[in-house]
Design an enzyme around this catalytic site. Structure first.
Site, PDB file in Angstrom:
ATOM      1  N   ASP A  61       0.867  -1.170   0.000  1.00 62.02           N
ATOM      2  CA  ASP A  61       0.000   0.000   0.000  1.00 62.02           C
ATOM      3  C   ASP A  61       0.903   1.219   0.000  1.00 62.02           C
ATOM      4  O   ASP A  61       1.780   1.349   0.852  1.00 62.02           O
ATOM      5  CB  ASP A  61      -0.937   0.004   1.215  1.00 62.02           C
ATOM      6  CG  ASP A  61      -2.115   0.926   0.962  1.00 62.02           C
ATOM      7  OD1 ASP A  61      -2.827   0.708  -0.030  1.00 62.02           O
ATOM      8  OD2 ASP A  61      -2.303   1.887   1.730  1.00 62.02           O
ATOM      9  N   PHE A 138       1.324   8.783  -9.810  1.00 62.19           N
ATOM     10  CA  PHE A 138       1.821  10.150  -9.609  1.00 62.19           C
ATOM     11  C   PHE A 138       3.226  10.375 -10.177  1.00 62.19           C
ATOM     12  O   PHE A 138       3.775  11.472 -10.022  1.00 62.19           O
ATOM     13  CB  PHE A 138       1.847  10.477  -8.108  1.00 62.19           C
ATOM     14  CG  PHE A 138       0.498  10.409  -7.436  1.00 62.19           C
ATOM     15  CD1 PHE A 138      -0.445  11.418  -7.625  1.00 62.19           C
ATOM     16  CD2 PHE A 138       0.166   9.341  -6.619  1.00 62.19           C
ATOM     17  CE1 PHE A 138      -1.687  11.350  -7.014  1.00 62.19           C
ATOM     18  CE2 PHE A 138      -1.081   9.263  -5.990  1.00 62.19           C
ATOM     19  CZ  PHE A 138      -2.007  10.283  -6.195  1.00 62.19           C
ATOM     20  N   ARG A 164       9.539   2.373  -3.067  1.00 61.11           N
ATOM     21  CA  ARG A 164       9.327   0.933  -3.208  1.00 61.11           C
ATOM     22  C   ARG A 164      10.656   0.182  -3.140  1.00 61.11           C
ATOM     23  O   ARG A 164      10.765  -0.860  -2.497  1.00 61.11           O
ATOM     24  CB  ARG A 164       8.575   0.637  -4.515  1.00 61.11           C
ATOM     25  CG  ARG A 164       8.135  -0.822  -4.659  1.00 61.11           C
ATOM     26  CD  ARG A 164       6.965  -0.981  -5.616  1.00 61.11           C
ATOM     27  NE  ARG A 164       5.781  -0.305  -5.109  1.00 61.11           N
ATOM     28  CZ  ARG A 164       5.303   0.843  -5.610  1.00 61.11           C
ATOM     29  NH1 ARG A 164       5.887   1.427  -6.654  1.00 61.11           N
ATOM     30  NH2 ARG A 164       4.247   1.417  -5.071  1.00 61.11           N
TER      31      ARG A 164
END
Ligand code: IMP
Length: 179
Positions: A61, A138, A164
């Site tokens: 998430d 984004f 990430r």
């Protein structure tokens, strides 16, 4: 890995395949609890996935937290992306001088009955306009150096500096497998 986002799958595969770790993509959604905390969303998401009888998985998430908007859109990033999109975010940022923002990626990992939750971060700036045609979400409006957008850098460069990439390295370190 469990996600409905092909952009994330690509990024995980790029890092994990190079380490000899094979991943299977399960295209599945789970209810995201209303919470202002990514870790809580992930923790509840993991419970739901386990209730479906699935074991040995990762979920991710992520969100974009803009300093001058008090961390908005944050955990509501997916909704904001679907509704007002990057143009809407840029509109909110019109005439805003402080353009600092942070991408966060929270990974929940279930392996061999062990739960690990880590959060990777990447600080940067919201650009004045969209740039680049790579990446997803984004990426066209976020830049870690204030100049080149995440949609304009090579995937391996993004993985080296992104939230990430950071989260994956933290996870591998937690699991005792250094990247
Ligand atoms: P979620 O983690 O799938 O809920 O993602 C929240 C929102 O943030 C989605 O609209 C994603 O497209 C966006 N997002 C997540 N990770 C990234 C990223 O690495 N770059 C750009 N947008 C992202």
């Amino acid at each position: 890995m469990i996600t409905s986002n092909p952009g994330k799958v690509k990024e995980y595969r790029e890092v994990l395949t190079a380490l000899g770790i094979e991943t299977e993509h399960l295209h599945m959604t789970y209810d995201e609890v209303q919470s202002s905390d990514l870790e809580e969303v992930v923790s509840k998401g993991m419970e739901e996935v386990r209730r479906k009888g699935i074991r040995d998985f990762i979920i991710d998430d992520s969100g974009l937290f803009i300093d001058s908007l008090g961390g908005f859109p944050g955990v509501w990033s997916a909704y904001v992306q679907k509704t007002i999109g990057n143009r809407g975010v840029l509109k909110l940022m019109e005439c805003v001088e402080d353009r600092r923002a942070e991408f966060r990626c929270c990974i929940g990992c279930d392996v061999g009955g062990r739960t690990t939750i880590v959060t990777g971060k990447c600080r940067g700036l919201i650009l004045p306009e969209e740039a680049g045609c790579g990446g997803f979400g984004f990426d066209p409006i976020f830049s870690s150096d204030g100049e080149t957008s995440f949609a304009d850098i090579a995937p391996e460069t993004k993985n080296r500096i992104s939230h990430r990439g950071d989260a994956i390295r933290l996870l591998l370190a937690e699991l005792g497998k250094e990247n």
